[in-house]
Design a protein around this motif. Structure first.
Motif, PDB file in Angstrom:
ATOM      1  N   VAL A   8      -8.868  20.062  -1.786  1.00  0.00           N
ATOM      2  CA  VAL A   8      -8.873  19.144  -2.931  1.00  0.00           C
ATOM      3  C   VAL A   8      -7.748  18.123  -2.798  1.00  0.00           C
ATOM      4  O   VAL A   8      -7.928  16.926  -3.056  1.00  0.00           O
ATOM      5  N   ARG A   9      -6.574  18.594  -2.388  1.00  0.00           N
ATOM      6  CA  ARG A   9      -5.432  17.708  -2.255  1.00  0.00           C
ATOM      7  C   ARG A   9      -5.677  16.654  -1.181  1.00  0.00           C
ATOM      8  O   ARG A   9      -5.346  15.470  -1.371  1.00  0.00           O
ATOM      9  N   ARG A  10      -6.274  17.070  -0.041  1.00  0.00           N
ATOM     10  CA  ARG A  10      -6.549  16.098   1.028  1.00  0.00           C
ATOM     11  C   ARG A  10      -7.601  15.088   0.581  1.00  0.00           C
ATOM     12  O   ARG A  10      -7.492  13.896   0.880  1.00  0.00           O
ATOM     13  N   PHE A  11      -8.616  15.579  -0.137  1.00  0.00           N
ATOM     14  CA  PHE A  11      -9.661  14.666  -0.635  1.00  0.00           C
ATOM     15  C   PHE A  11      -9.057  13.654  -1.615  1.00  0.00           C
ATOM     16  O   PHE A  11      -9.356  12.456  -1.556  1.00  0.00           O
ATOM     17  N   TRP A  12      -8.199  14.153  -2.513  1.00  0.00           N
ATOM     18  CA  TRP A  12      -7.577  13.268  -3.500  1.00  0.00           C
ATOM     19  C   TRP A  12      -6.664  12.259  -2.811  1.00  0.00           C
ATOM     20  O   TRP A  12      -6.632  11.075  -3.184  1.00  0.00           O
ATOM     21  N   SER A  13      -5.955  12.704  -1.793  1.00  0.00           N
ATOM     22  CA  SER A  13      -5.059  11.810  -1.079  1.00  0.00           C
ATOM     23  C   SER A  13      -5.825  10.698  -0.375  1.00  0.00           C
ATOM     24  O   SER A  13      -5.363   9.559  -0.312  1.00  0.00           O
ATOM     25  N   ILE A  62      -7.681   6.920  -5.012  1.00  0.00           N
ATOM     26  CA  ILE A  62      -7.569   5.595  -5.611  1.00  0.00           C
ATOM     27  C   ILE A  62      -8.940   5.030  -5.981  1.00  0.00           C
ATOM     28  O   ILE A  62      -9.082   4.326  -6.992  1.00  0.00           O
ATOM     29  N   PHE A  63      -9.968   5.337  -5.183  1.00  0.00           N
ATOM     30  CA  PHE A  63     -11.316   4.841  -5.509  1.00  0.00           C
ATOM     31  C   PHE A  63     -11.847   5.519  -6.776  1.00  0.00           C
ATOM     32  O   PHE A  63     -12.482   4.876  -7.619  1.00  0.00           O
ATOM     33  N   ALA A  70      -5.212  -1.582  -9.072  1.00  0.00           N
ATOM     34  CA  ALA A  70      -5.252  -1.730  -7.619  1.00  0.00           C
ATOM     35  C   ALA A  70      -3.971  -2.369  -7.089  1.00  0.00           C
ATOM     36  O   ALA A  70      -3.411  -1.933  -6.067  1.00  0.00           O
ATOM     37  N   VAL A  71      -3.484  -3.405  -7.790  1.00  0.00           N
ATOM     38  CA  VAL A  71      -2.260  -4.077  -7.339  1.00  0.00           C
ATOM     39  C   VAL A  71      -1.060  -3.152  -7.474  1.00  0.00           C
ATOM     40  O   VAL A  71      -0.195  -3.088  -6.584  1.00  0.00           O
ATOM     41  N   THR A  72      -1.005  -2.419  -8.599  1.00  0.00           N
ATOM     42  CA  THR A  72       0.106  -1.483  -8.804  1.00  0.00           C
ATOM     43  C   THR A  72       0.099  -0.396  -7.731  1.00  0.00           C
ATOM     44  O   THR A  72       1.155  -0.010  -7.203  1.00  0.00           O
ATOM     45  N   PHE A  73      -1.084   0.107  -7.404  1.00  0.00           N
ATOM     46  CA  PHE A  73      -1.205   1.091  -6.326  1.00  0.00           C
ATOM     47  C   PHE A  73      -0.609   0.544  -5.030  1.00  0.00           C
ATOM     48  O   PHE A  73       0.105   1.251  -4.305  1.00  0.00           O
ATOM     49  N   ALA A 125       1.638   6.509  -5.579  1.00  0.00           N
ATOM     50  CA  ALA A 125       0.841   5.338  -5.953  1.00  0.00           C
ATOM     51  C   ALA A 125      -0.435   5.750  -6.668  1.00  0.00           C
ATOM     52  O   ALA A 125      -0.828   5.141  -7.676  1.00  0.00           O
ATOM     53  N   THR A 126      -1.102   6.795  -6.173  1.00  0.00           N
ATOM     54  CA  THR A 126      -2.345   7.254  -6.804  1.00  0.00           C
ATOM     55  C   THR A 126      -2.073   7.813  -8.188  1.00  0.00           C
ATOM     56  O   THR A 126      -2.817   7.548  -9.146  1.00  0.00           O
ATOM     57  N   ALA A 127      -0.996   8.596  -8.324  1.00  0.00           N
ATOM     58  CA  ALA A 127      -0.647   9.159  -9.630  1.00  0.00           C
ATOM     59  C   ALA A 127      -0.304   8.055 -10.626  1.00  0.00           C
ATOM     60  O   ALA A 127      -0.706   8.103 -11.800  1.00  0.00           O
ATOM     61  N   THR A 128       0.425   7.032 -10.174  1.00  0.00           N
ATOM     62  CA  THR A 128       0.764   5.903 -11.050  1.00  0.00           C
ATOM     63  C   THR A 128      -0.486   5.170 -11.492  1.00  0.00           C
ATOM     64  O   THR A 128      -0.643   4.834 -12.677  1.00  0.00           O
ATOM     65  N   ALA A 129      -1.395   4.921 -10.555  1.00  0.00           N
ATOM     66  CA  ALA A 129      -2.638   4.224 -10.889  1.00  0.00           C
ATOM     67  C   ALA A 129      -3.480   5.037 -11.879  1.00  0.00           C
ATOM     68  O   ALA A 129      -4.112   4.470 -12.784  1.00  0.00           O
TER      69      ALA A 129
END
Length: 670
Positions: free
Chosen positions: A8-13, A17-18, A90-93, A105-109
């Motif tokens: 799950v972690r690898r998939f999320w990584s 973002i998508f 997307a820009v923030t990421f 970046a993903t957690a922030t987005a």
């Protein structure tokens, strides 16, 4: 379990973002047209139609101008702002990934995509979505410059900065913080930095101390933003402006629809964000250059806006609001999202996500908001349509005209309250029913509407009401035989007293309110204010017909009554008989009436209606109890005559005492 978590972690990584961007799109466009347009959204439409008059966010208005040529539905007109907020993710990421890696970046987005503050302004016809996406581009270009320092990086930073300031002038505060960051990270000695900072600060203080400089600056700003106000004097620093700094952080986290005393959400939410900030700040500091920029921005921008610019602004200019600092939102969120990947970080992020989603429920389904966008104008149109006849005129104040032009049928006979004021009652000579609609926060304009209602009462009698602050709707029917008088209901004894467009003190009341007094029903339709410093010392109210009275039930309360002692005389009620004799009844504090935040202390006075008075986060229009939360009351006090008399009029007479008395109703007993 470990290998499942790893997958799950690898998939999320890889694909997180998508998923986040799809989630952002879904949430941002969900219920996009559920709410009717309100105040500032009409202003944006007008600015777009008159392109070039307001240079603040000219890019957004140019886009909206083109959008208007293809349609004018709520969903369609709000979609540019909604799309801009999705792109912000997307820009923030991109810039967070550049500074702190893909996981942060993903957690922030994710937390930005579900942030209630951003979603609210992304679902409005306003320029804040555009302002944030261009500010985020500026942050990305700045971090790219810090990392590479090439001429190409400088050019990108310059272009992005220009774009940011053209979409919102206050984005210039972000650019200022970027410049200060470069200065502090430079190779200059500490002594030189201190000297330069001291010279800049002293020079700035000396300049703003000159009235001519302040006048030139704010008048230029008014021209740039197409504002009507001009500089006259500064409003000064108040406690409210200081409180706005932590309030901005609160609204950034919970949005503007979560009441601050919603403890079950606010306390856990603050604790969770506190933990996230404590953990994330350590990670943020590992990139010292970006950390200095984030810290300076989160400190300098609010201080300048609330403690410098706002106090120096004229009172006629709208007070500073959290949305003016929307460019700080991603910087605040990254502090809580930039945690190193671990099970604790995962659970904290999931918990913050739940806080965001819970706050969104208050926006979609709650009954409180810091802003004025809760009125359902389609529902208002249905209510008004039930009172429309062939001989009905609808009188509208300025902001109500904007709404009416969109939601009211063109066939209705509609006109401006101010036009009627200038032309007089001759224009309404054949009108049998008048519906007055006011939708304005401004105290002076509310007073003008009340004055016009007083003129109407010379020929009309109020028959119905609907009020949900700041919207007031009063229905008046012609009564030529009883012009300028006030009816007494033959069954209940209720007196049809005059009312007014009351202030923010009573914004939590929704009218009409049905009450029952000793087995007799009556309706509270509004308040008659008696007295304040600017009102006359007495108020005469002639009755439509002589009425036999033995006792009077007075529905009332008082504001600003601090320090009054039990039994203090606050007003007199003078009952004038047919033969011009009269009897005076006292209205005493704690006996016949009481403060709205207390209870009566005698058997002759009791609470007849109560409501939850919430904290009102106000600036220039604050009142003594605005920052308090309490159960508020309207009281029924009985005033008894020695013997029954037939009265033709009643008069309220002022007594010199603190506080303002509000009369919400009156009932006669024979």
């Amino acid at each position: 379990m470990k290998w499942k978590f790893s997958i799950v972690r690898r998939f999320w990584s890889e694909y997180g973002i998508f998923i986040v961007l799809l989630l952002a799109f879904a949430i941002q466009f969900a219920l996009l047209d559920a709410r009717t347009l309100h105040g500032d959204e009409f202003g944006s439409i007008n600015e777009a139609k008159q392109l070039g008059r307001n240079f603040n966010s000219v890019l957004y208005f140019a886009t909206l101008n083109a959008w208007l040529s293809l349609g004018d539905g709520e969903f369609w007109l709000r979609s540019p702002s909604a799309l801009a907020t999705v792109f912000t993710g997307a820009v923030t990421f991109t810039w967070v990934k550049l500074a702190y890696g893909k996981e942060a970046a993903t957690a922030t987005a994710l937390l930005l995509a579900t942030n209630p503050f951003l979603i609210v302004y992304g679902q409005q016809i306003r320029f804040y979505g555009f302002a944030l996406v261009t500010a985020s581009l500026s942050v990305w270009a700045f971090i790219y410059y810090l990392k590479h320092g090439t001429l190409r990086a400088i050019a990108l930073w310059g272009i992005a900065s220009l774009l940011a300031v053209t979409t919102l002038l206050l984005n210039g505060l972000l650019l200022l913080c970027q410049g200060i960051t470069v200065f502090f990270l430079s190779q200059l000695s500490a002594r030189r930095k201190i000297v330069i900072v001291g010279l800049v600060v002293v020079t700035a203080i000396l300049l703003v101390a000159l009235p001519a400089v302040r006048q030139f600056a704010f008048d230029t700003l008014a021209i740039y933003t197409n504002a009507d106000s001009r500089y006259s004097a500064s409003r000064g620093l108040t406690f409210t402006q200081i409180v706005k700094i932590p309030a901005t952080g609160f609204f950034f986290i919970f949005g503007e629809s979560v009441y601050p005393l919603t403890y079950w959400l606010v306390i856990p939410g603050i604790c969770l964000w506190g933990v996230a900030f404590a953990i994330g700040a350590r990670r943020v500091w590992q990139n010292r250059q970006v950390a200095v920029f984030i810290a300076l921005s989160l400190v300098i921008a609010p201080l300048l806006l609330y403690l410098v610019f706002d106090p120096l602004s004229p009172p006629t200019l709208q007070g500073a609001a959290p949305r003016y600092l929307i460019f700080l939102l991603p910087l605040l969120i990254v502090l809580g999202a930039a945690m190193r990947q671990s099970k604790i970080a995962t659970w904290v992020t999931v918990s913050l996500l739940l806080v965001n989603l819970s706050s969104l429920l208050f926006y979609w389904y709650g009954d409180w908001a810091y802003t004025d966008d809760r009125i359902d104008w389609r529902g208002v149109t249905r209510w008004v349509s039930n009172h429309i006849t062939a001989q009905t005129s609808v009188l509208l104040d300025g902001r109500a005209q904007e709404v009416a032009s969109r939601y009211f049928p063109p066939a209705w006979n509609q006109s401006s309250l101010w036009t009627w004021e200038s032309n007089g009652t001759n224009d309404l000579a054949e009108t049998q029913r008048i519906i007055v609609i006011s939708n304005d926060f401004h105290q002076e304009r509310r007073s003008q509407t009340t004055a016009l209602m007083r003129e109407l009462e010379k020929n009309y009698i109020r028959s119905d009401v609907w009020a949900n602050y700041p919207t007031f709707i009063y229905v008046y029917d012609r009564a030529d035989n009883h012009a300028g008088t006030y009816r007494v209901d033959r069954v209940t004894g209720s007196v049809n007293l005059p009312v007014e467009i009351y202030g923010l003190e009573f914004q939590d009341i929704h009218l009409p309110v049905a009450v029952n007094l000793k087995g007799r029903s009556t309706q509270i339709s509004g308040a008659l204010r008696l007295f304040d410093q600017n009102s006359p010392t007495s108020r005469m109210l002639p009755l439509a017909k002589p009425t036999s009275v033995h006792s009077v039930w007075l529905l009332s309360n008082m504001t600003e009554a601090q320090g009054l002692k039990l039994g203090t005389l606050v007003a007199n009620l003078k009952l004038i008989a047919d033969d011009n004799s009269f009897h005076t009844l006292p209205i005493r504090y704690g006996v016949e009436t009481s403060a709205w935040n207390e209870r009566c202390q005698t058997a002759t006075c009791s609470s007849i209606y109560s409501w939850h008075k919430r904290i009102a986060l106000l600036g220039t229009e604050r009142y003594p109890e605005s920052w308090k939360d309490f159960e508020a009351f309207i009281f029924a006090g009985k005033l008894i005559l020695p013997n029954p008399i037939s009265i033709r009029a009643l008069e309220f007479k002022r007594v010199e005492s603190p506080g303002t008395l509000y009369i919400w109703g009156m009932m006669f007993e024979p």
